[in-house]
Design an enzyme around this catalytic site. Structure first.
Site, PDB file in Angstrom:
ATOM      1  N   LEU A  13      -8.926  12.604  -8.036  1.00 43.40           N
ATOM      2  CA  LEU A  13      -8.160  12.694  -9.284  1.00 43.40           C
ATOM      3  C   LEU A  13      -6.674  12.367  -9.112  1.00 43.40           C
ATOM      4  O   LEU A  13      -5.819  12.994  -9.735  1.00 43.40           O
ATOM      5  CB  LEU A  13      -8.328  14.067  -9.924  1.00 43.40           C
ATOM      6  CG  LEU A  13      -9.725  14.330 -10.502  1.00 43.40           C
ATOM      7  CD1 LEU A  13      -9.775  15.683 -11.192  1.00 43.40           C
ATOM      8  CD2 LEU A  13     -10.131  13.242 -11.483  1.00 43.40           C
ATOM      9  N   ALA A  79      -8.257   4.923   1.359  1.00 48.93           N
ATOM     10  CA  ALA A  79      -9.151   4.121   2.204  1.00 48.93           C
ATOM     11  C   ALA A  79      -9.183   4.679   3.625  1.00 48.93           C
ATOM     12  O   ALA A  79      -8.231   5.312   4.070  1.00 48.93           O
ATOM     13  CB  ALA A  79      -8.679   2.678   2.220  1.00 48.93           C
ATOM     14  N   SER A 131      -7.988  -3.830  -9.421  1.00 48.90           N
ATOM     15  CA  SER A 131      -6.600  -4.267  -9.459  1.00 48.90           C
ATOM     16  C   SER A 131      -6.015  -4.062 -10.853  1.00 48.90           C
ATOM     17  O   SER A 131      -6.727  -4.099 -11.847  1.00 48.90           O
ATOM     18  CB  SER A 131      -6.484  -5.742  -9.090  1.00 48.90           C
ATOM     19  OG  SER A 131      -5.149  -6.158  -9.214  1.00 48.90           O
ATOM     20  N   LYS A 185     -11.170  -8.874  -3.248  1.00 44.55           N
ATOM     21  CA  LYS A 185      -9.959  -8.122  -3.586  1.00 44.55           C
ATOM     22  C   LYS A 185      -8.873  -8.375  -2.531  1.00 44.55           C
ATOM     23  O   LYS A 185      -7.691  -8.534  -2.856  1.00 44.55           O
ATOM     24  CB  LYS A 185     -10.267  -6.623  -3.688  1.00 44.55           C
ATOM     25  CG  LYS A 185      -9.039  -5.720  -3.814  1.00 44.55           C
ATOM     26  CD  LYS A 185      -8.361  -5.901  -5.151  1.00 44.55           C
ATOM     27  CE  LYS A 185      -6.972  -5.314  -5.308  1.00 44.55           C
ATOM     28  NZ  LYS A 185      -6.576  -4.130  -4.615  1.00 44.55           N
ATOM     29  N   HIS A 188      -7.428 -11.712  -3.186  1.00 43.54           N
ATOM     30  CA  HIS A 188      -6.567 -11.543  -4.363  1.00 43.54           C
ATOM     31  C   HIS A 188      -5.185 -11.043  -3.931  1.00 43.54           C
ATOM     32  O   HIS A 188      -4.163 -11.567  -4.348  1.00 43.54           O
ATOM     33  CB  HIS A 188      -7.215 -10.571  -5.353  1.00 43.54           C
ATOM     34  CG  HIS A 188      -6.258  -9.974  -6.350  1.00 43.54           C
ATOM     35  ND1 HIS A 188      -5.413  -8.923  -6.024  1.00 43.54           N
ATOM     36  CD2 HIS A 188      -5.987 -10.291  -7.623  1.00 43.54           C
ATOM     37  CE1 HIS A 188      -4.666  -8.628  -7.079  1.00 43.54           C
ATOM     38  NE2 HIS A 188      -4.992  -9.438  -8.058  1.00 43.54           N
ATOM     39  N   ASN A 189      -5.164 -10.033  -3.089  1.00 46.86           N
ATOM     40  CA  ASN A 189      -3.880  -9.474  -2.653  1.00 46.86           C
ATOM     41  C   ASN A 189      -3.096 -10.486  -1.821  1.00 46.86           C
ATOM     42  O   ASN A 189      -1.873 -10.570  -1.932  1.00 46.86           O
ATOM     43  CB  ASN A 189      -4.089  -8.197  -1.849  1.00 46.86           C
ATOM     44  CG  ASN A 189      -4.468  -7.019  -2.735  1.00 46.86           C
ATOM     45  OD1 ASN A 189      -5.064  -7.209  -3.786  1.00 46.86           O
ATOM     46  ND2 ASN A 189      -4.130  -5.830  -2.315  1.00 46.86           N
ATOM     47  N   GLU A 192      -1.552 -12.813  -4.128  1.00 54.60           N
ATOM     48  CA  GLU A 192      -0.418 -12.118  -4.751  1.00 54.60           C
ATOM     49  C   GLU A 192       0.828 -12.220  -3.853  1.00 54.60           C
ATOM     50  O   GLU A 192       1.923 -12.506  -4.337  1.00 54.60           O
ATOM     51  CB  GLU A 192      -0.843 -10.666  -4.972  1.00 54.60           C
ATOM     52  CG  GLU A 192       0.180  -9.761  -5.575  1.00 54.60           C
ATOM     53  CD  GLU A 192      -0.381  -8.333  -5.664  1.00 54.60           C
ATOM     54  OE1 GLU A 192      -1.523  -8.149  -6.119  1.00 54.60           O
ATOM     55  OE2 GLU A 192       0.334  -7.400  -5.265  1.00 54.60           O
ATOM     56  N   TYR A 193       0.663 -12.026  -2.558  1.00 60.54           N
ATOM     57  CA  TYR A 193       1.781 -12.189  -1.619  1.00 60.54           C
ATOM     58  C   TYR A 193       2.370 -13.596  -1.766  1.00 60.54           C
ATOM     59  O   TYR A 193       3.585 -13.775  -1.785  1.00 60.54           O
ATOM     60  CB  TYR A 193       1.301 -12.049  -0.160  1.00 60.54           C
ATOM     61  CG  TYR A 193       1.273 -10.652   0.414  1.00 60.54           C
ATOM     62  CD1 TYR A 193       0.583  -9.628  -0.216  1.00 60.54           C
ATOM     63  CD2 TYR A 193       1.908 -10.373   1.618  1.00 60.54           C
ATOM     64  CE1 TYR A 193       0.532  -8.365   0.348  1.00 60.54           C
ATOM     65  CE2 TYR A 193       1.859  -9.102   2.183  1.00 60.54           C
ATOM     66  CZ  TYR A 193       1.166  -8.107   1.542  1.00 60.54           C
ATOM     67  OH  TYR A 193       1.114  -6.854   2.099  1.00 60.54           O
TER      68      TYR A 193
HETATM   69  C1  NAG Z   1      -8.119  14.957  -4.832  1.00 68.58           C
HETATM   70  O1  NAG Z   1      -7.015  14.528  -5.603  1.00 68.58           O
HETATM   71  C2  NAG Z   1      -5.910  14.021  -4.893  1.00 68.58           C
HETATM   72  C3  NAG Z   1      -4.790  13.663  -5.836  1.00 68.58           C
HETATM   73  O2  NAG Z   1      -4.470  14.715  -6.638  1.00 68.58           O
HETATM   74  C4  NAG Z   1      -6.338  12.811  -4.131  1.00 68.58           C
HETATM   75  O3  NAG Z   1      -5.269  12.311  -3.384  1.00 68.58           O
HETATM   76  C5  NAG Z   1      -7.503  13.135  -3.242  1.00 68.58           C
HETATM   77  O4  NAG Z   1      -7.964  11.942  -2.648  1.00 68.58           O
HETATM   78  C6  NAG Z   1      -8.629  13.794  -3.993  1.00 68.58           C
HETATM   79  N1  NAG Z   1      -9.649  14.110  -3.007  1.00 68.58           N
HETATM   80  C7  NAG Z   1     -10.920  14.413  -3.239  1.00 68.58           C
HETATM   81  C8  NAG Z   1     -11.832  14.485  -2.085  1.00 68.58           C
HETATM   82  O5  NAG Z   1     -11.355  14.613  -4.319  1.00 68.58           O
END
Ligand code: NAG
Ligand code: NAG
Ligand code: NAG
Length: 492
Positions: A13, A79, A131, A185, A188-189, A192-193
């Protein structure tokens, strides 16, 4: 446990995740949100998600149980290890045919591996390039999904409805197998560079050779944005150049000229080297950032290394100068995209991926950073001829490059004369001249290799003879002395 009510589940989130959830809910889907820190879920449900078709979960078990089958789960986490950790946790709760979509900025070899690992468990993995930043995630990103083909019919409707639209077409289509979505992707990046560096070089020439003010340069970009160069990056450059600090001076001139990078441009350049593809423009764009970042060293060098003086009247005809520059930018950009598609084509061959070329250009048309009018022409070129050997051989681009050629050469010559670095303009032109050369000086290079290392060479078919047979690796006793020449390929 709870009943399966959600069409889609999203884990992670941060802002991107929240925005994609809101976007998905706006399109009539019920979404289940999960974050390891439950307070984040609670906060989201009580605020941004309030009144929308969004539910939350306290645990992975609850999250999974709230999803309709086959479950469609998107991960939007950092990532690397966090993705693997989540997948191994999820896997114990999922069933055959469920779909896991990694929407993060994963490196494609990781996606290849995850595709195989999940396949072994009967789970369908999709690596989806996303993106468009936070704004794109909320109102229409460019989505580049690839992975398990069987997953596509189940996620197509959802992904295409939340994606950006260009001329009514969604900027999302199936890219191909395994890690190909994240691969595209990555390219694409890289592109973009390249686009960013090209624009920066144009600005530098106008500023240093033309003596233009930032406002004047902004006006030039404003005009270009109405023509063939119409694109998101030209548009924001126009706005950046007219943005003043509180003292009324252009803010951009106060920014430290040392560029950062997160690595996706570098990945593209490294992959181009691995595959032996001359993706020179992206490579130069990455190196230009590297050179910019050794600022202290440049300051010292600037005090000792001489260069040409730029006279006040370096530009005789302003309009002609700007028109030439526009052509240089356009032609170089065509070269960059041609190189990008050469790389994608080679990746398809090397990794055994059947890739959807027209769709790739279409996905970049809207929602993402490199969106531009120009991409519509690329889509068209690949729709007419999906196996097009090179973009430069398509009639639209052939004509465009031919028309822009003179201005392009004049611009590179002007910059060189006055000592303004134009690594991407110049490499684009060098590539163009190399690509259109029937003969290159690699004959001499092969001779040198054979001379010092007995690396052997092949003879031109029309020059074959008894002592220089065709289709044979030939080694010549160049010095008449023999000596200790040796090579692993030396078998004469
Ligand atoms: C939970 O939320 C944070 C940002 O508020 C995020 O950076 C993180 O990846 C999330 N992790 C999981 C496992 O849900
Ligand atoms: C190269 O030519 C010289 C002179 O003819 C000869 O002595 C020598 O053996 C040759 N070396 C090889 C490796 O053929
Ligand atoms: C070739 O190399 C060997 C071992 O390195 C050396 O003993 C010999 O003298 C060399 N021969 C010539 C012709 O340079």
């Amino acid at each position: 446990m709870s009943t399966a009510i959600a069409d889609f589940g999203l884990i992670g989130l941060a802002v991107m995740g929240q925005n994609l959830i809101l976007n998905t809910a706006d399109h009539g889907f019920t979404v289940c949100a999960y974050n390891r820190t439950y307070s984040k879920v609670e906060h989201f449900l009580a605020n941004e998600a309030k009144g929308k078709s969004i539910v939350g979960a306290k645990s992975i078990e609850e999250f999974v149980s709230k999803l309709k089958r086959p479950r469609k789960i998107m991960l939007l986490v950092k990532a690397g290890n966090p993705v693997d950790a989540l997948i191994s946790e999820l896997i114990t709760h999922l069933e055959k045919g469920d779909i896991v979509i990694d929407g993060g900025n994963s490196h494609f070899p990781d996606s290849n591996r995850r595709f195989e690992e999940l396949k072994a468990n009967g789970i369908l993995f999709v690596g989806c390039g996303v993106s468009g930043g936070e704004e794109g995630a909320r109102y229409g990103p460019s989505l580049m999904p690839g992975g398990a083909d069987e997953a596509w019919p189940h996620i197509k409707d959802l992904l295409q409805s939340i994606a950006a639209k260009s001329d009514g077409e969604p900027c999302c289509d199936w890219v191909g197998p395994a890690g190909s979505g994240h691969y595209v992707k990555m390219v694409h990046n890289g592109i973009e560079y390249g686009d960013m560096q090209l624009i920066s070089e144009a600005y530098d020439i106008m500023k240093r050779v033309g003596g233009f003010t930032d406002k004047e340069i902004s006006d030039v970009f404003a005009k270009w944005n109405k023509g063939v160069l119409d694109s998101f990056l030209i548009e924001i450059t126009r706005d950046i150049l007219k943005y003043d600090d509180v003292d009324g001076k252009p803010l951009v001139e106060k920014i430290l000229d040392s560029a950062g990078q997160k690595g996706t441009g570098k990945w593209t350049a490294m992959n181009a080297l691995d595959l032996g593809m001359p993706v020179t423009l992206i490579g130069e764009a990455v190196f230009a950032r590297c050179l910019s970042s050794i600022k202290d060293e440049r300051i010292r060098a600037s005090k000792v290394l001489p260069g040409p003086k730029i006279p006040k009247d370096a530009i005789k005809d302003r309009q002609e100068f700007i028109d030439d520059l526009e052509e240089a930018l356009y032609a170089s950009k065509i070269i960059s995209y041609a190189q990008g598609f050469m790389l994608i084509r080679e990746a398809g061959k090397t990794y055994g991926w059947k890739l959807n070329n027209p769709a790739i250009a279409l996905m970049w048309r809207g929602g993402c950073i490199i969106r531009s009018v120009f991409l519509a022409e690329i889509t068209k070129a690949f729709r007419e001829k999906p196996d097009l050997e090179n973009l430069l051989l398509d009639k639209f681009f052939l004509h465009a490059v031919t028309k822009a050629q003179l201005g392009w050469r004049k611009t590179v010559a002007l910059a060189t004369t006055y000592g303004i670095p134009t690594p991407t303009f110049s490499t684009a032109l060098a590539f163009y001249d190399g690509y259109r050369s029937e003969r290159l000086p690699a004959n001499l290079l092969q001779a040198q290799r054979d001379f010092f290392g007995a690396h052997t060479f092949r003879v031109l078919p029309e020059c074959a003879s008894d002592n220089l047979p065709e289709d044979k690796d030939i080694h010549i006793n160049w010095t008449g002395r023999g000596g200790n020449v040796s090579s692993s390929t030396y078998e004469a």
